[in-house]
Motif scaffolding. Structure first.
Motif, PDB file in Angstrom:
ATOM      1  N   LYS A 219       2.665  19.540 -23.799  1.00 30.22           N
ATOM      2  CA  LYS A 219       1.290  19.398 -23.526  1.00 30.22           C
ATOM      3  C   LYS A 219       0.621  17.953 -23.977  1.00 30.22           C
ATOM      4  O   LYS A 219      -0.661  17.970 -24.079  1.00 30.22           O
ATOM      5  N   LYS A 221      -0.800  14.308 -23.874  1.00 28.35           N
ATOM      6  CA  LYS A 221      -1.453  13.637 -22.769  1.00 28.35           C
ATOM      7  C   LYS A 221      -0.540  12.446 -22.496  1.00 28.35           C
ATOM      8  O   LYS A 221      -0.613  12.007 -21.310  1.00 28.35           O
ATOM      9  N   GLY A 247       0.330  17.110 -12.973  1.00 28.47           N
ATOM     10  CA  GLY A 247      -0.203  18.242 -13.804  1.00 28.47           C
ATOM     11  C   GLY A 247      -1.109  17.826 -14.776  1.00 28.47           C
ATOM     12  O   GLY A 247      -1.499  18.541 -15.519  1.00 28.47           O
ATOM     13  N   GLY A 248      -1.520  16.256 -14.780  1.00 33.60           N
ATOM     14  CA  GLY A 248      -2.400  15.981 -15.858  1.00 33.60           C
ATOM     15  C   GLY A 248      -1.975  15.174 -17.067  1.00 33.60           C
ATOM     16  O   GLY A 248      -2.572  14.487 -17.823  1.00 33.60           O
ATOM     17  N   GLN A 249      -0.450  14.913 -17.040  1.00 31.17           N
ATOM     18  CA  GLN A 249       0.109  14.157 -18.202  1.00 31.17           C
ATOM     19  C   GLN A 249       0.248  12.853 -17.677  1.00 31.17           C
ATOM     20  O   GLN A 249       0.288  12.583 -16.365  1.00 31.17           O
ATOM     21  N   ASN A 250       0.028  11.876 -18.514  1.00 30.87           N
ATOM     22  CA  ASN A 250       0.325  10.309 -18.067  1.00 30.87           C
ATOM     23  C   ASN A 250       1.750   9.732 -18.615  1.00 30.87           C
ATOM     24  O   ASN A 250       2.186   9.878 -19.785  1.00 30.87           O
TER      25      ASN A 250
END
Length: 401
Positions: A219, A221, A247-250
């Motif tokens: 999870k 970032k 999915g929101g991670q970079n």
């Protein structure tokens, strides 16, 4: 009679001693390019580094002390023992005066030991570990292009400032990857962020699925790619298949090159924040070199290839200025002369061997922002070398004690 013989013997010995430098000048200047021709780092160096070396030689005039400058090449196969064997043979038996490139940190450190043993010059333009001018520094080795400290501090600090304060690393399991993870992790923690984990992979692995799943489960970032070349390209491609960015991670490419962006395409690479020491479209000098390189290689140069040209040209000018191929006078000239060429207009060589120069923070353009092939970067910042590279006092280089 004995006095006459003694006088003649002494005269002969004196003549031989005085002729030593002159005899050395009679042998052609020879440069060895030890590079990756067929593995994960071939695009960022490889044949392009050989061509860049030849471009510098041609620009210099092609000869030194009345004899053509020679170039020999080899591939260490990413193995430290092979690199040591080749560099020993070149220095000891084949009259190589300077070796340049060194594709991985392990091969660089192995070659540096031979460089010290034979007191011959080595210029590292591909390998990146900051240990090369830190605890493993050598009086005969210069580090030219970039290093893990500079990249970590340029990219890592920018990302943390923009909210990327939790990191998971996918790390190449050898010195280069370990150095990226260490140096970037230090930056993240110093800025108040947190490293939540890492997964280490073999060099040149085809399958990143298990490492990406660990990163996804963390999870974090930011997924920091502590690898390079083909490994970084495959990490990004397979991350897209897993929907990690969606999915929101970079992803953070700590060490990336324009050749990586070209291989990925702007659809996959757009928005990446990366750092490089050179970009072909920065100014008139970089564009002129980029155009000449493109005419030969049908692709724009990476920063490593531009740096190999720069280091070769600086070395040749130093040999000419010193009037000798002897190592110590040439190194003295390289250190006292500023580096001003198509690679950088503000470089200088420090006591620890680090060539200090500006680094640039780039954002990869969206497809609709690119006006032509290889038009890939937007400049976010130019970071002065004194800020980008590790302070001399903090490196732990034994030469400074």
């Amino acid at each position: 009679m004995r006095s006459t013989v003694t006088i003649l013997s002494a005269a002969a010995l004196l003549a031989a001693v005085l002729a030593g430098p002159a005899l050395a000048q009679q042998t052609p200047l020879k440069i060895g390019v030890l590079t990756d021709f067929q593995s994960v780092y071939s695009d960022i160096g490889g044949a392009g580094n050989v061509e860049a070396t030849k471009m510098a030689i041609e620009e210099f005039g092609g000869s030194m002390f009345g004899k053509p400058i020679e170039v020999v090449t080899a591939d260490p196969m990413s193995k430290a023992d092979v690199a040591a064997t080749i560099t020993r043979k070149w220095y000891e038996a084949e009259g190589v005066d300077m070796i340049i490139d060194m594709p991985t940190s392990a091969t660089a450190l192995a070659g540096m030991e031979m460089s010290k043993q034979f007191e011959k010059i080595m210029i590292v333009t591909d390998a990146a570990s900051s240990d090369i001018t830190g605890k493993s520094c050598s009086p005969y080795t210069l580090h030219w292009t970039y290093d893990t400290y500079a990249n970590a501090h340029t990219v890592g600090s920018a990302i943390v400032k923009n909210g990327g304060d939790t990191w998971f690393f996918i790390t190449a399991d050898y010195l280069f990857g370990h150095s990226i993870e260490r140096d970037t992790g230090d930056v993240v923690r110093a800025a108040g962020g947190k490293v939540v984990g890492s997964a280490r992979h073999p060099l040149n692995t085809p399958d990143f699925s298990s490492f990406l799943l660990q990163a996804q489960a963390s999870k974090a970032k930011i997924i920091g790619m502590a690898n390079g070349g083909g490994d970084t390209i495959n990490t990004i491609k397979q991350a897209a298949e897993f929907g990690i960015v969606a999915g929101g991670q970079n992803l953070a490419g700590v060490v990336m090159f324009i050749s990586d962006i070209h291989s990925l395409g702007l659809n996959l690479a757009q928005g990446l924040i990366i750092t490089e020491a050179y970009y072909w479209d920065l100014n008139d000098r970089t564009r002129a070199f980029g155009k000449r390189f493109f005419e030969r290689m049908k692709r724009m140069p990476t920063m490593n290839q531009a740096a190999t040209y720069s280091a070769t040209l600086h070395y040749l000018n130093a040999v000419k200025a010193a009037g000798t191929k002897e190592t110590k006078p040439v190194l003295a000239k390289m250190r006292e002369t500023p580096v001003r060429d198509a690679f950088t207009d503000n470089g200088f060589v420090r006591e620890d061997g680090r060539m200090v120069h500006s680094m640039f923070l780039f954002e990869v353009k969206k497809p609709e922002e690119s006006k032509a092939p290889w038009d890939y970067y937007k400049v976010l910042a130019e970071v002065p070398g004194e800020q980008a590279f590790r302070p001399l006092k903090d490196g732990g280089c034994p030469l400074l004690k």
